[in-house]
Motif scaffolding. Structure first.
Motif, PDB file in Angstrom:
ATOM      1  N   PHE A 334       0.813  -1.212   0.000  1.00 29.53           N
ATOM      2  CA  PHE A 334       0.000   0.000   0.000  1.00 29.53           C
ATOM      3  C   PHE A 334       0.850   1.267   0.000  1.00 29.53           C
ATOM      4  O   PHE A 334       0.364   2.328   0.355  1.00 29.53           O
ATOM      5  N   THR A 335       2.117   1.149  -0.401  1.00 29.58           N
ATOM      6  CA  THR A 335       2.977   2.323  -0.482  1.00 29.58           C
ATOM      7  C   THR A 335       3.002   2.846  -1.915  1.00 29.58           C
ATOM      8  O   THR A 335       2.693   2.121  -2.866  1.00 29.58           O
ATOM      9  N   TRP A 350      -1.905   2.321  -3.235  1.00 29.93           N
ATOM     10  CA  TRP A 350      -1.609   3.519  -2.439  1.00 29.93           C
ATOM     11  C   TRP A 350      -2.814   4.452  -2.447  1.00 29.93           C
ATOM     12  O   TRP A 350      -3.171   5.016  -1.398  1.00 29.93           O
ATOM     13  N   ARG A 353      -5.374   3.112  -0.072  1.00 26.48           N
ATOM     14  CA  ARG A 353      -5.033   3.406   1.332  1.00 26.48           C
ATOM     15  C   ARG A 353      -5.342   4.847   1.692  1.00 26.48           C
ATOM     16  O   ARG A 353      -5.908   5.129   2.764  1.00 26.48           O
ATOM     17  N   GLU A 354      -4.976   5.794   0.821  1.00 20.28           N
ATOM     18  CA  GLU A 354      -5.225   7.203   1.113  1.00 20.28           C
ATOM     19  C   GLU A 354      -6.723   7.490   1.208  1.00 20.28           C
ATOM     20  O   GLU A 354      -7.164   8.243   2.083  1.00 20.28           O
ATOM     21  N   HIS A 357      -7.991   6.058   4.507  1.00 19.38           N
ATOM     22  CA  HIS A 357      -7.619   6.928   5.634  1.00 19.38           C
ATOM     23  C   HIS A 357      -8.484   8.179   5.666  1.00 19.38           C
ATOM     24  O   HIS A 357      -8.849   8.669   6.744  1.00 19.38           O
ATOM     25  N   GLU A 362      -9.072   1.856   7.268  1.00 18.99           N
ATOM     26  CA  GLU A 362      -7.768   1.271   7.010  1.00 18.99           C
ATOM     27  C   GLU A 362      -7.843   0.376   5.783  1.00 18.99           C
ATOM     28  O   GLU A 362      -8.921  -0.084   5.394  1.00 18.99           O
ATOM     29  N   ALA A 363      -6.679   0.134   5.179  1.00 17.91           N
ATOM     30  CA  ALA A 363      -6.557  -0.807   4.069  1.00 17.91           C
ATOM     31  C   ALA A 363      -5.505  -1.837   4.445  1.00 17.91           C
ATOM     32  O   ALA A 363      -4.455  -1.485   4.990  1.00 17.91           O
ATOM     33  N   SER A 364      -5.793  -3.115   4.163  1.00 16.61           N
ATOM     34  CA  SER A 364      -4.858  -4.162   4.562  1.00 16.61           C
ATOM     35  C   SER A 364      -4.970  -5.355   3.623  1.00 16.61           C
ATOM     36  O   SER A 364      -5.881  -5.434   2.791  1.00 16.61           O
ATOM     37  N   VAL A 376     -10.726  -3.241   3.066  1.00 18.90           N
ATOM     38  CA  VAL A 376     -10.831  -1.822   3.411  1.00 18.90           C
ATOM     39  C   VAL A 376     -11.966  -1.688   4.411  1.00 18.90           C
ATOM     40  O   VAL A 376     -13.063  -2.205   4.196  1.00 18.90           O
TER      41      VAL A 376
END
Length: 397
Positions: A334-335, A350, A353-354, A357, A362-364, A376
Motif C-alpha cells: 500500500f505504499t 496507495w 489506502r489514502e 484513511h 484502514e486498508a490491509s 478496506v
C-alpha cells in the motif's frame, strides 16, 4: 521537539538556547559538588541562562539568516571565563567548545566556521596562559582546536549536502504537483466536448451502436472522475487533506455501478441489499475499481466482492483465487510505487489506502489460501447519520 528541528535562523537560535540552558543548569548543579566555587558558578549559570533567554526570545527570523552565529561569541567568552575561574582547568569547557562549534556547523557555512576560529582559540588559550599553565597543557590547544574545526567542517559538509538534496526534492515536488494539476485540469476541458458529442450521438441510436456509445460515455465519465481524483490526491500531498462528500449509500447499488467500469463477468457480489454505507460514493467507487482491477489483473477468477458490518465497522473485502502476494512484497503493498511492474505503476493500492484513511478507515492485505484478500474498513454510520437521506449510487451511464 518539532520546534527545535529544521533549518533557519529561528531554529538555530532555539538550539543554541537549549545548549546554553543546559550549560547553565550544569553550573547550578556544580554548586552542590563544590560549594567553595558557588560565586563563580552562579556567575557562569547567570551568563549561560541569559544567553539562553536571548536565543529563545529575540525575533531572529526577522534578521539576516547568519545573525544567530553571533551567539557563539558570548558563548566562547563564558567558556573562557569558566576556564580562568577554575584556575586553567578546561576539562568541562573543552567538550562544550566542540559542542558549540558543532552547533554552528549545522546551520552556517564553512566561512563562518573559519571566522569563529580566532574567537574560539582566544577563549581556550588565553585563560591557560593567564593561569600560568605548563607547556603540556597549552599544547592541548594544538589538539582540541584542530579537532573541533575538523569535526565542524565535516558536519557542515554533510548538513550542506542534506540541504541541497532537500531543495532539489522540493523543486521536483513543486514541478510534479504543477504537472499533475495542469494535466488533470487540461484533460477535463476536451473531455467535456467529447462527452457532449457522445450524448448527442446517443439520442436516437439503437442496438449495437447504442451499447457502444453507452460504454464510451461510461469511460469518459470514468476519465473525468480520475482527473478529479488526481487533483484530490495532489491536494493530499500538498495540504494533507481530502474533501469528502459522505452520504448514506446503498452498498449493493454502489458495487454494481462500480463494476460497470470493469470486466465483471468473473466477479461475484455478496452484499446485503439493505446495507447502506457512510461513504463518499465516488471515492468508494475509486476504491472498488482499483481493488477489483488488481484482482482481475494479478489473480485468478472468480473474484468475490463482499461487504459486512461488525462492531460499528463496515468491511469491504475483495478476494481473488490466484497465487496471492509474495511475502517479500506484502510490506510495500500500500505504499506509493511500492509494487510496480509492466502491468501497473504501483499507485492503485496507495490510492486505496489514502482514500480509506480519508474516511477514517484502514486498508490491509490477508492471504486467502488460495488467492489474495484485500480489505478496506470504514466507520459505519452513526444513528444520527442513518436518519439522513440516502444518496443515489452513481448509475452506470
Amino acid at each position: 521537539m518539532q520546534r527545535l528541528l529544521g533549518a533557519g535562523p529561528r531554529i538555530a537560535a532555539r538550539q543554541a538556547a537549549v545548549l546554553f540552558a543546559l550549560a547553565g543548569l550544569l553550573a547550578l548543579v556544580g554548586i552542590t559538588n563544590d560549594p567553595t566555587r558557588a560565586r563563580d558558578l552562579l556567575l557562569i549559570a547567570a551568563a549561560d541562562l541569559s544567553l539562553a533567554l536571548v536565543g529563545a526570545a529575540l525575533p531572529w527570523q526577522r534578521w539576516h539568516p547568519r545573525r544567530p552565529a553571533l551567539l557563539a561569541l558570548p558563548g566562547f567568552a563564558v567558556l573562557g571565563f569558566s576556564t580562568w575561574a577554575f584556575g586553567g582547568v578546561a576539562t568541562g569547557t573543552g567538550p562544550f567548545l566542540v559542542l558549540l562549534y558543532t552547533w554552528a556547523a549545522l546551520h552556517f557555512s564553512r566561512g563562518i566556521l573559519l571566522a569563529l576560529l580566532p574567537a574560539a582559540a582566544v577563549a581556550y588559550v588565553v585563560p591557560l596562559i593567564v593561569t600560568d599553565q605548563p607547556p603540556a597543557v597549552l599544547g592541548s590547544a594544538l589538539i582540541l582546536l584542530p579537532v573541533a574545526l575538523a569535526v565542524a567542517l565535516l558536519v557542515e559538509a554533510q548538513a550542506r549536502h542534506l540541504r541541497d538534496d532537500r531543495e532539489r526534492l522540493s523543486r521536483i515536488e513543486r514541478w510534479r504537483a504543477a504537472m499533475i494539476g495542469t494535466l488533470a485540469h487540461d484533460v477535463r476541458s476536451p473531455l467535456t466536448t467529447v462527452q457532449m458529442t457522445l450524448e448527442e450521438l446517443q439520442d436516437g441510436a439503437t442496438g449495437h451502436t447504442a451499447r457502444m456509445l453507452a460504454a464510451a460515455l461510461r469511460q469518459t465519465s470514468r476519465i473525468d472522475r480520475l482527473a478529479t481524483g488526481l487533483l484530490d490526491l495532489n491536494r493530499i500531498d500538498t495540504t494533507g487533506q481530502l474533501h469528502l462528500d459522505r452520504a448514506l449509500t446503498p452498498a449493493r447499488d454502489a458495487v454494481t455501478a462500480a463494476l460497470s467500469y470493469v470486466s465483471s463477468a468473473d466477479v461475484r457480489v455478496q452484499v446485503d441489499g439493505d446495507l447502506r454505507l457512510w461513504v463518499d460514493p465516488e471515492r468508494f467507487e475509486q476504491i472498488l475499481i482499483n481493488l477489483v482491477g488488481n484482482a482481475l489483473r494479478y489473480g485468478d477468477p472468480p473474484v468475490t466482492v463482499r461487504i459486512t458490518t461488525t462492531n460499528g465497522t463496515d468491511r469491504l473485502e475483495v478476494r481473488d483465487h490466484g497465487p496471492g502476494v509474495p511475502e517479500n512484497l506484502r510490506p510495500r503493498l500500500f505504499t506509493r510505487f511500492g509494487v510496480g511492474d509492466p502491468r501497473g505503476v504501483g499507485l492503485g493500492l496507495w490510492i486505496v489506502r489514502e482514500l480509506a484513511h480519508a474516511h477514517g478507515g484502514e486498508a490491509s492485505y490477508e492471504p486467502a489460501h488460495p488467492g489474495a484478500r484485500m480489505i478496506v474498513t470504514f466507520p459505519a454510520a452513526s444513528p444520527h447519520e442513518r436518519t439522513r437521506p440516502t444518496a443515489a449510487a452513481g448509475p452506470a451511464r
